[in-house]
Design an enzyme around this catalytic site. Structure first.
Site, PDB file in Angstrom:
ATOM      1  N   HIS A 114       0.453   4.770   6.904  1.00  0.00           N
ATOM      2  CA  HIS A 114       1.095   5.378   5.741  1.00  0.00           C
ATOM      3  C   HIS A 114       1.574   6.800   5.995  1.00  0.00           C
ATOM      4  O   HIS A 114       0.877   7.589   6.645  1.00  0.00           O
ATOM      5  CB  HIS A 114       0.112   5.376   4.557  1.00  0.00           C
ATOM      6  CG  HIS A 114      -0.471   4.027   4.293  1.00  0.00           C
ATOM      7  ND1 HIS A 114      -1.732   3.675   4.701  1.00  0.00           N
ATOM      8  CD2 HIS A 114       0.063   2.943   3.675  1.00  0.00           C
ATOM      9  CE1 HIS A 114      -1.970   2.422   4.346  1.00  0.00           C
ATOM     10  NE2 HIS A 114      -0.898   1.951   3.739  1.00  0.00           N
ATOM     11  N   SER A 126       0.798  -1.222   0.000  1.00  0.00           N
ATOM     12  CA  SER A 126       0.000   0.000   0.000  1.00  0.00           C
ATOM     13  C   SER A 126       0.831   1.273   0.000  1.00  0.00           C
ATOM     14  O   SER A 126       0.315   2.345  -0.325  1.00  0.00           O
ATOM     15  CB  SER A 126      -0.936   0.011   1.218  1.00  0.00           C
ATOM     16  OG  SER A 126      -0.206  -0.141   2.419  1.00  0.00           O
ATOM     17  N   ASP A 128      -2.344   8.168   7.929  1.00  0.00           N
ATOM     18  CA  ASP A 128      -3.253   7.289   8.654  1.00  0.00           C
ATOM     19  C   ASP A 128      -2.419   6.353   9.526  1.00  0.00           C
ATOM     20  O   ASP A 128      -1.248   6.605   9.778  1.00  0.00           O
ATOM     21  CB  ASP A 128      -4.190   6.539   7.697  1.00  0.00           C
ATOM     22  CG  ASP A 128      -3.454   5.605   6.733  1.00  0.00           C
ATOM     23  OD1 ASP A 128      -2.261   5.318   6.961  1.00  0.00           O
ATOM     24  OD2 ASP A 128      -4.069   5.154   5.750  1.00  0.00           O
TER      25      ASP A 128
END
Length: 258
Positions: free
Chosen positions: A222, A36, A219
């Site tokens: 990340h 991600s 978040d």
């Protein structure tokens, strides 16, 4: 040692972030593999809960809309694309728009949720606002061994094809001293819920900070776009502490000579 123009350059990053840059006669194609940290929207097309296709993801992206990037704005491949002169970053390989000449730009094969460890962020395993010491030690044992594997591969090939990127150290720099990089905090995420905004992904119902540039983390998992920019700058200009055996600027200079 110079890398021939027809040979790929593979960056192996401590956070499982391989990136391939291939030079052609006209431009550099850019292929991305990873999780991600570098997914630019592949998970939008997959049946998974690891998604970033709803607000407030993308709140600072040029379109101000979510794209599947796990960021408030641009992610690492976006910023590398800017630096190597691409007109646009490589599209997700699942995107129906990845056709024609856009294929010459490369492709992004990253998919969120494929990471090895998902339980280091503070809210789950940390104590007194710090990261899990046990899991930090595990990462500290892994990274030097990865460096040695890459060095051995380069010796077998006879040229520096594999480059290790120490993203763990890059993150630790602004985690331990956020003020030096212009951050107000590296303990609390900008967007999220629970202790330190450190549980789960960002949702429309999450807490959202008004100024993302003051937060090292967007978040629970990340970096913010500003932190991504710091990471990419280290990729291009970092010393051997961050980039082994060379940084991206050196790679591109050697590539231009061949």
């Amino acid at each position: 040692m110079a890398v021939p123009a027809t040979v790929t350059m593979l960056l192996i990053v401590a956070a499982v972030l391989p990136i391939v840059v291939i030079r052609t006669a006209e431009a550099r194609a850019f292929f991305v593999f990873g999780d991600s940290l570098v997914d630019s929207g592949n998970n939008n097309y997959l049946a998974t809960t690891a998604r970033a296709d709803s607000p407030p993801y993308g709140v600072d992206y040029p379109t101000r809309r979510p794209t599947g990037r796990f960021s408030n704005g641009l992610n690492i491949p976006d910023l590398i694309s800017e630096r190597i002169g691409q007109s646009e970053p490589p599209l997700p390989y699942l995107s129906p728009e990845l056709t024609g000449r856009r294929l010459l730009n490369g492709a992004n094969f990253a998919s969120a949720g494929i990471g090895v460890l998902n339980d280091t962020e503070r809210a789950m395993r940390g104590t007194n606002g710090g990261c899990s010491a046990e899991l930090q030690r595990a990462a500290a044992l892994f990274n030097p061994q990865l460096d040695e594997v890459l060095s051995e591969l380069n010796r077998e090939i006879g040229r520096d094809v594999f480059v290790g990127v120490n993203t763990a150290q890059m993150h630790n720099d602004f985690v331990t001293n956020p003020g030096a990089f212009g951050f107000a905090t590296s303990k609390v995420a900008c967007c999220g819920q629970g202790p330190y905004n450190g549980l789960g992904l960002c949702t429309p119902a999450s807490n959202l900070c008004p100024n993302r540039n003051l937060y090292a983390f967007w978040d629970a998992f990340h970096p913010s776009e500003k932190a991504n920019r710091i990471i990419v700058e280290q990729m291009f200009s970092g010393t051997a502490e961050y980039m082994k055996p060379m940084n991206l600027t050196t790679i591109l200079q050697l590539d231009a000579r061949t």
